[in-house]
Scaffold this motif. Structure first.
Motif, PDB file in Angstrom:
ATOM      1  N   ASP A  67       0.822  -1.226   0.000  1.00  0.00           N
ATOM      2  CA  ASP A  67       0.000   0.000   0.000  1.00  0.00           C
ATOM      3  C   ASP A  67       0.851   1.268   0.000  1.00  0.00           C
ATOM      4  N   GLY A  68       1.878   1.257  -0.836  1.00  0.00           N
ATOM      5  CA  GLY A  68       2.727   2.432  -0.962  1.00  0.00           C
ATOM      6  C   GLY A  68       3.894   2.472   0.007  1.00  0.00           C
ATOM      7  N   PHE A  69       3.886   1.624   1.036  1.00  0.00           N
ATOM      8  CA  PHE A  69       4.988   1.586   2.008  1.00  0.00           C
ATOM      9  C   PHE A  69       6.087   0.659   1.505  1.00  0.00           C
ATOM     10  N   LYS A  70       7.311   1.157   1.421  1.00  0.00           N
ATOM     11  CA  LYS A  70       8.438   0.369   0.916  1.00  0.00           C
ATOM     12  C   LYS A  70       9.057  -0.418   2.069  1.00  0.00           C
ATOM     13  N   ALA A  71       8.591  -1.666   2.233  1.00  0.00           N
ATOM     14  CA  ALA A  71       9.102  -2.510   3.319  1.00  0.00           C
ATOM     15  C   ALA A  71      10.515  -2.995   3.020  1.00  0.00           C
ATOM     16  N   VAL A  72      10.773  -3.309   1.764  1.00  0.00           N
ATOM     17  CA  VAL A  72      12.112  -3.652   1.290  1.00  0.00           C
ATOM     18  C   VAL A  72      12.385  -2.753   0.097  1.00  0.00           C
ATOM     19  N   ASP A  73      13.492  -2.016   0.152  1.00  0.00           N
ATOM     20  CA  ASP A  73      13.684  -0.916  -0.793  1.00  0.00           C
ATOM     21  C   ASP A  73      15.023  -1.013  -1.522  1.00  0.00           C
ATOM     22  N   GLY A  74      15.091  -1.981  -2.449  1.00  0.00           N
ATOM     23  CA  GLY A  74      16.280  -2.066  -3.300  1.00  0.00           C
ATOM     24  C   GLY A  74      17.439  -2.821  -2.671  1.00  0.00           C
ATOM     25  N   VAL A  75      17.165  -3.975  -2.070  1.00  0.00           N
ATOM     26  CA  VAL A  75      18.217  -4.755  -1.410  1.00  0.00           C
ATOM     27  C   VAL A  75      18.987  -5.584  -2.430  1.00  0.00           C
ATOM     28  N   THR A  76      20.316  -5.461  -2.372  1.00  0.00           N
ATOM     29  CA  THR A  76      21.213  -6.264  -3.191  1.00  0.00           C
ATOM     30  C   THR A  76      22.222  -6.931  -2.268  1.00  0.00           C
ATOM     31  N   MET A  77      22.313  -8.259  -2.335  1.00  0.00           N
ATOM     32  CA  MET A  77      23.272  -8.976  -1.505  1.00  0.00           C
ATOM     33  C   MET A  77      23.491 -10.375  -2.078  1.00  0.00           C
ATOM     34  N   VAL A 133      20.482 -15.979   8.938  1.00  0.00           N
ATOM     35  CA  VAL A 133      19.876 -15.945  10.264  1.00  0.00           C
ATOM     36  C   VAL A 133      19.401 -14.529  10.561  1.00  0.00           C
ATOM     37  N   VAL A 134      18.086 -14.361  10.748  1.00  0.00           N
ATOM     38  CA  VAL A 134      17.538 -13.081  11.211  1.00  0.00           C
ATOM     39  C   VAL A 134      17.628 -13.089  12.735  1.00  0.00           C
ATOM     40  N   GLU A 135      18.308 -12.105  13.307  1.00  0.00           N
ATOM     41  CA  GLU A 135      18.583 -12.197  14.736  1.00  0.00           C
ATOM     42  C   GLU A 135      18.654 -10.826  15.406  1.00  0.00           C
ATOM     43  N   HIS A 136      18.226 -10.810  16.678  1.00  0.00           N
ATOM     44  CA  HIS A 136      18.355  -9.610  17.515  1.00  0.00           C
ATOM     45  C   HIS A 136      19.396  -9.792  18.611  1.00  0.00           C
ATOM     46  N   ASP A 137      19.793 -11.041  18.860  1.00  0.00           N
ATOM     47  CA  ASP A 137      20.733 -11.339  19.936  1.00  0.00           C
ATOM     48  C   ASP A 137      22.154 -11.021  19.446  1.00  0.00           C
ATOM     49  N   MET A 138      22.683  -9.879  19.895  1.00  0.00           N
ATOM     50  CA  MET A 138      23.981  -9.430  19.401  1.00  0.00           C
ATOM     51  C   MET A 138      25.131 -10.295  19.918  1.00  0.00           C
ATOM     52  N   ASP A 139      25.019 -10.815  21.124  1.00  0.00           N
ATOM     53  CA  ASP A 139      26.069 -11.706  21.631  1.00  0.00           C
ATOM     54  C   ASP A 139      26.142 -12.973  20.786  1.00  0.00           C
ATOM     55  N   PHE A 140      24.979 -13.493  20.416  1.00  0.00           N
ATOM     56  CA  PHE A 140      24.924 -14.680  19.558  1.00  0.00           C
ATOM     57  C   PHE A 140      25.540 -14.371  18.201  1.00  0.00           C
ATOM     58  N   MET A 141      25.219 -13.214  17.651  1.00  0.00           N
ATOM     59  CA  MET A 141      25.782 -12.807  16.365  1.00  0.00           C
ATOM     60  C   MET A 141      27.300 -12.715  16.442  1.00  0.00           C
ATOM     61  N   ASN A 195      13.731  -2.984  14.649  1.00  0.00           N
ATOM     62  CA  ASN A 195      12.385  -3.429  14.296  1.00  0.00           C
ATOM     63  C   ASN A 195      11.853  -2.594  13.138  1.00  0.00           C
ATOM     64  N   GLY A 196      11.203  -3.250  12.182  1.00  0.00           N
ATOM     65  CA  GLY A 196      10.669  -2.534  11.027  1.00  0.00           C
ATOM     66  C   GLY A 196      11.681  -2.297   9.932  1.00  0.00           C
ATOM     67  N   ALA A 197      12.886  -2.884  10.068  1.00  0.00           N
ATOM     68  CA  ALA A 197      13.930  -2.660   9.060  1.00  0.00           C
ATOM     69  C   ALA A 197      13.666  -3.413   7.769  1.00  0.00           C
ATOM     70  N   GLY A 198      12.801  -4.457   7.835  1.00  0.00           N
ATOM     71  CA  GLY A 198      12.489  -5.215   6.632  1.00  0.00           C
ATOM     72  C   GLY A 198      13.093  -6.601   6.599  1.00  0.00           C
ATOM     73  N   LYS A 199      13.629  -7.063   7.730  1.00  0.00           N
ATOM     74  CA  LYS A 199      14.342  -8.351   7.756  1.00  0.00           C
ATOM     75  C   LYS A 199      13.418  -9.518   7.430  1.00  0.00           C
ATOM     76  N   THR A 200      12.323  -9.653   8.185  1.00  0.00           N
ATOM     77  CA  THR A 200      11.412 -10.774   7.955  1.00  0.00           C
ATOM     78  C   THR A 200      10.727 -10.647   6.598  1.00  0.00           C
TER      79      THR A 200
END
Length: 248
Positions: A16-26, A197-205, A40-45
């Motif tokens: 609906d006009g919101f760019k959840a993922v905006d030109g990702v190249t990887m 891996v989508v993750e929030h645990d920085m120690d694990f990362m 949160n809301g960065a577009g990971k999931t």
């Protein structure tokens, strides 16, 4: 057989006009245990949803020679793309072995499924050993510890011969010991597969990531080793905080 790498080029997902993922190249190669982090809301999931066909995307997502954009979810899965979600999805009233056997039969036809199984398929035996649940094969999945259920989910992807594993917050709610064992499992699994891996645990990362991609507002903000990403002033500003320091 396809080369084991996942390549995204200018991937976009709009709601609906919101760019959840905006030109990702990887690009993620086999053996590269890639962590996808960001606020949160960065577009990971949503990006994972795009790879697996759950979110309509534009651009290009290629696994080896196969283009994934525009394919149906089940066809993407058949190409060897597997994922887990933030909540566990095992069959709790069935045993560990039955969960794996059902997953292993996902590609079999109805006549084959009706035929009696003679012994345990080699792929299931191998998965039991890999995920460390050989001793719990006859336990109901519902009585497993939280971490063991997440390992069983990974095993279910392995018996389907998933070549790309997309894992959404796999260590959320785990004990410290379970996190370590999960990281070691991902290292074993990731040596021969492409793992994100989508993750929030920085120690694990910090402990287990080979490389890191940081998303912010649907875009790639930074990419590199853990040290490189943590040292990036942009990452410190939008995600890790201005006082963040690189940790070994």
């Amino acid at each position: 057989m396809n080369a084991d790498y996942l390549e995204l080029d200018d991937v976009r997902v709009t709601f609906d006009g919101f760019k959840a993922v905006d030109g990702v190249t990887m690009t993620v190669l086999q053996g590269d245990l890639r962590f996808l982090i960001g606020p949160n809301g960065a577009g990971k999931t949503t990006l994972v949803d795009a790879v697996t066909g759950l979110a309509p995307a534009t651009g290009s997502i290629r696994f080896g020679r196969d283009e994934l954009v525009g394919r149906k979810v089940h066809r993407i899965a058949r190409l060897g793309i597997g994922r887990t979600f933030q909540t566990s999805s095992v069959f709790e009233q069935l045993t560990v072995l039955q969960n794996l056997d059902i997953a292993a039969g996902a590609g079999r036809g109805p006549l084959t499924m009706l035929r009696a199984r003679l012994g345990v398929p080699p792929a299931v035996e191998a998965a039991l050993e890999t995920i460390g649940l050989a001793g719990q094969r006859d336990q109901l999945a519902g009585v497993l510890a939280h971490g063991q259920k997440r390992w069983l989910e990974i095993g279910m992807l392995l018996v389907q011969d998933a070549r790309v594993l997309l894992l959404d917050e796999p260590v959320a709610g785990m004990s410290a010991d379970e996190r370590i064992r999960t990281g070691e499992l991902l290292q074993r699994v990731g040596a021969e597969r492409t793992v994100i891996v989508v993750e929030h645990d920085m120690d694990f990362m910090r402990s287990f990531a080979t490389s890191v991609t940081v998303l912010h507002a649907g875009k790639v903000l930074s990419e590199g080793t853990v040290a490189e990403v943590q040292a990036d002033p942009r990452v410190q500003e939008v995600y890790l905080g201005p006082g963040s320091k690189v940790q070994a």
